[in-house]
Design an enzyme around this catalytic site. Structure first.
Site, PDB file in Angstrom:
ATOM      1  CG  HIS A  11       1.073   1.568  -8.603  1.00 10.72           C
ATOM      2  ND1 HIS A  11       2.060   1.302  -7.795  1.00 10.72           N
ATOM      3  CD2 HIS A  11       1.888   2.483  -9.363  1.00 10.72           C
ATOM      4  CE1 HIS A  11       3.363   1.569  -8.039  1.00 10.72           C
ATOM      5  NE2 HIS A  11       3.067   2.326  -9.209  1.00 10.72           N
ATOM      6  CG  ASP A  12       1.374   5.898 -10.766  1.00 16.66           C
ATOM      7  OD1 ASP A  12       1.760   5.556 -11.836  1.00 16.66           O
ATOM      8  OD2 ASP A  12       1.915   6.388  -9.886  1.00 16.66           O
ATOM      9  CG  HIS A  66       5.481  -1.995  -0.581  1.00 15.24           C
ATOM     10  ND1 HIS A  66       4.912  -2.155  -1.830  1.00 15.24           N
ATOM     11  CD2 HIS A  66       6.414  -3.192  -0.581  1.00 15.24           C
ATOM     12  CE1 HIS A  66       5.431  -3.314  -2.637  1.00 15.24           C
ATOM     13  NE2 HIS A  66       6.192  -3.968  -1.817  1.00 15.24           N
ATOM     14  NE  ARG A  82      20.081  16.512   5.478  1.00 17.63           N
ATOM     15  CZ  ARG A  82      20.089  17.695   5.511  1.00 17.63           C
ATOM     16  NH1 ARG A  82      19.625  18.005   6.587  1.00 17.63           N
ATOM     17  NH2 ARG A  82      20.101  18.707   4.691  1.00 17.63           N
ATOM     18  NE  ARG A 123       8.829  -0.916  -3.144  1.00 12.61           N
ATOM     19  CZ  ARG A 123       8.153  -1.747  -4.111  1.00 12.61           C
ATOM     20  NH1 ARG A 123       8.641  -2.785  -4.478  1.00 12.61           N
ATOM     21  NH2 ARG A 123       7.072  -1.364  -4.836  1.00 12.61           N
ATOM     22  CD  GLU A 172       0.527  -1.920  -0.992  1.00 13.69           C
ATOM     23  OE1 GLU A 172       1.575  -1.388  -1.299  1.00 13.69           O
ATOM     24  OE2 GLU A 172      -0.607  -1.692  -1.490  1.00 13.69           O
ATOM     25  CG  HIS A 190      10.032   3.255   0.926  1.00 11.03           C
ATOM     26  ND1 HIS A 190       9.298   2.078   1.520  1.00 11.03           N
ATOM     27  CD2 HIS A 190       9.623   3.335  -0.364  1.00 11.03           C
ATOM     28  CE1 HIS A 190       8.672   1.382   0.408  1.00 11.03           C
ATOM     29  NE2 HIS A 190       9.102   2.051  -0.798  1.00 11.03           N
TER      30      HIS A 190
HETATM   31  C1  LIG Z   1       1.725  -1.999  -4.272  1.00  9.74           C
HETATM   32  C2  LIG Z   1       1.544  -0.637  -4.861  1.00  9.74           C
HETATM   33  O1  LIG Z   1       1.051  -0.265  -5.855  1.00  9.74           O
HETATM   34  C3  LIG Z   1       2.450   0.149  -3.897  1.00  9.74           C
HETATM   35  O2  LIG Z   1       2.458   0.109  -2.680  1.00  9.74           O
HETATM   36  C4  LIG Z   1       3.699   0.565  -4.576  1.00  9.74           C
HETATM   37  O3  LIG Z   1       4.369  -0.689  -4.262  1.00  9.74           O
HETATM   38  C5  LIG Z   1       4.367   1.686  -3.916  1.00  9.74           C
HETATM   39  O4  LIG Z   1       5.634   1.240  -3.708  1.00  9.74           O
HETATM   40  P1  LIG Z   1       6.637   2.389  -3.642  1.00  9.74           P
HETATM   41  O5  LIG Z   1       6.132   3.424  -2.747  1.00  9.74           O
HETATM   42  O6  LIG Z   1       8.016   1.897  -3.291  1.00  9.74           O
HETATM   43  O7  LIG Z   1       6.682   3.115  -5.045  1.00  9.74           O
HETATM   44  N1  LIG Z   2      -1.443  -0.243  -3.426  1.00 12.46           N
HETATM   45  C1  LIG Z   2      -1.066   1.147  -3.880  1.00 12.46           C
HETATM   46  C2  LIG Z   2      -0.316   1.859  -2.848  1.00 12.46           C
HETATM   47  O1  LIG Z   2      -0.288   1.537  -1.729  1.00 12.46           O
HETATM   48  C3  LIG Z   2       0.134   3.374  -3.300  1.00 12.46           C
HETATM   49  O2  LIG Z   2       0.540   3.281  -4.639  1.00 12.46           O
HETATM   50  P1  LIG Z   2       1.118   4.756  -4.975  1.00 12.46           P
HETATM   51  O3  LIG Z   2      -0.049   5.646  -4.652  1.00 12.46           O
HETATM   52  O4  LIG Z   2       2.284   5.310  -4.243  1.00 12.46           O
HETATM   53  O5  LIG Z   2       1.306   4.655  -6.465  1.00 12.46           O
END
Ligand SMILES: CC(=O)[C@@H](O)[C@H](O)COP(=O)(O)O
Ligand SMILES: NCC(=O)COP(=O)(O)O
Length: 237
Positions: free
Chosen positions: A190-191, A43, A18, A45, A70, A50
């Site tokens: 991640h996940d 992170h 928004r 980017r 990150e 975001h």
């Molecule tokens: C390095 C990692 O696994 C996470 O920080 C992932 O990069 C999340 O990034 P997004 O939130 O942009 O998906």
């Molecule tokens: N390094 C992984 C992270 O910061 C978060 O990954 P996710 O839980 O958003 O997939």
């Protein structure tokens, strides 16, 4: 015990939808710490889809737990990290157009580059973690890059967890064991979610830190942020 670092990228995604400042990323980070988070991960980017670089600067003033930034180590990222001096920088090989992180470093190919970046970030007193697929062939070069830790890329584990968790975790156990013997700390991310987290840390107790964002923020929509963080922390005990 494994520490929980909450990745707040998706809070910024919602905020950016928004164009104003709701939710307030800085307030959410402070609240996550009050609710028990032992670290905050972001992170930023290159396209700032975001988390923005400006968010990182504001967050660095208020985060009192471990701040983990990150990103792909281009000059802008390195300079941001050297300015902010977080507890940790996690280097990922993501190209700018990546929808999310989807692989770790080829440390055999990029050992010299990672060593150069690690040395520069160490001059700023920043711990360096490098994103790594669960492959024992990559560990020796990761250690020789001068990184302090690896972060095990856990999407493949999460993908296969429900079908065969013993098979899904096998490569992670052997990679973590070799990395530990090489003097590397172990992070993971991640996940990860409420279904697969407990088994990961039970099978690999050497994990220093998990960083979790997407699933945790989604869970918070149903359970509330404070309750959700407590639920994730209980998976780590
Ligand atoms: C390095 C990692 O696994 C996470 O920080 C992932 O990069 C999340 O990034 P997004 O939130 O942009 O998906
Ligand atoms: N390094 C992984 C992270 O910061 C978060 O990954 P996710 O839980 O958003 O997939």
């Amino acid at each position: 015990m494994t520490r929980l670092s909450v990745n707040i990228n998706k809070v910024a995604t919602l905020r950016n939808a928004r164009g104003a400042n709701n939710p307030d990323v800085v307030k959410v980070a402070k609240d996550c710490e009050v609710f028990g988070a032992q670290g905050i991960t972001v992170h930023p980017r290159p396209d700032e889809r975001h988390i923005r670089h400006s968010d990182v600067l504001e967050l660095s003033k208020v985060v009192t737990t471990e701040f983990n930034i990150e990103g792909y180590p281009d000059r802008r990222f390195i300079d941001l990290v050297k300015t902010v001096k977080p507890a940790q920088a996690t280097l990922v090989p993501d190209p700018p157009e990546a929808i999310t992180s989807n692989t770790g470093w080829d440390t055999l190919k990029h050992q010299a580059f990672l060593a150069e970046v690690s040395a520069e970030l160490h001059t700023a007193g920043v711990r360096v973690s490098i994103f790594l697929n669960p492959d024992v062939k990559l560990v020796d070069a990761a250690a020789k890059s001068g990184a302090d830790r690896i972060e095990l890329y856990t999407e493949p584990y999460a993908t296969h967890y429900h079908s065969n968790r013993e098979k899904a975790i096998a490569s992670y156990i052997e990679t973590a064991k070799l990395a530990k013997s090489a003097g590397l700390g172990i992070n993971a991310g991640h996940d990860l979610d409420l279904h697969n987290l407990a088994y990961l840390v039970q099978q690999i107790p050497a994990i220093d830190e998990v960083s979790i964002g997407h699933a945790l923020i989604c869970d918070a929509l149903y359970y509330g942020l404070e309750n959700t963080i407590q639920m994730y922390l209980r998976q780590l005990t």
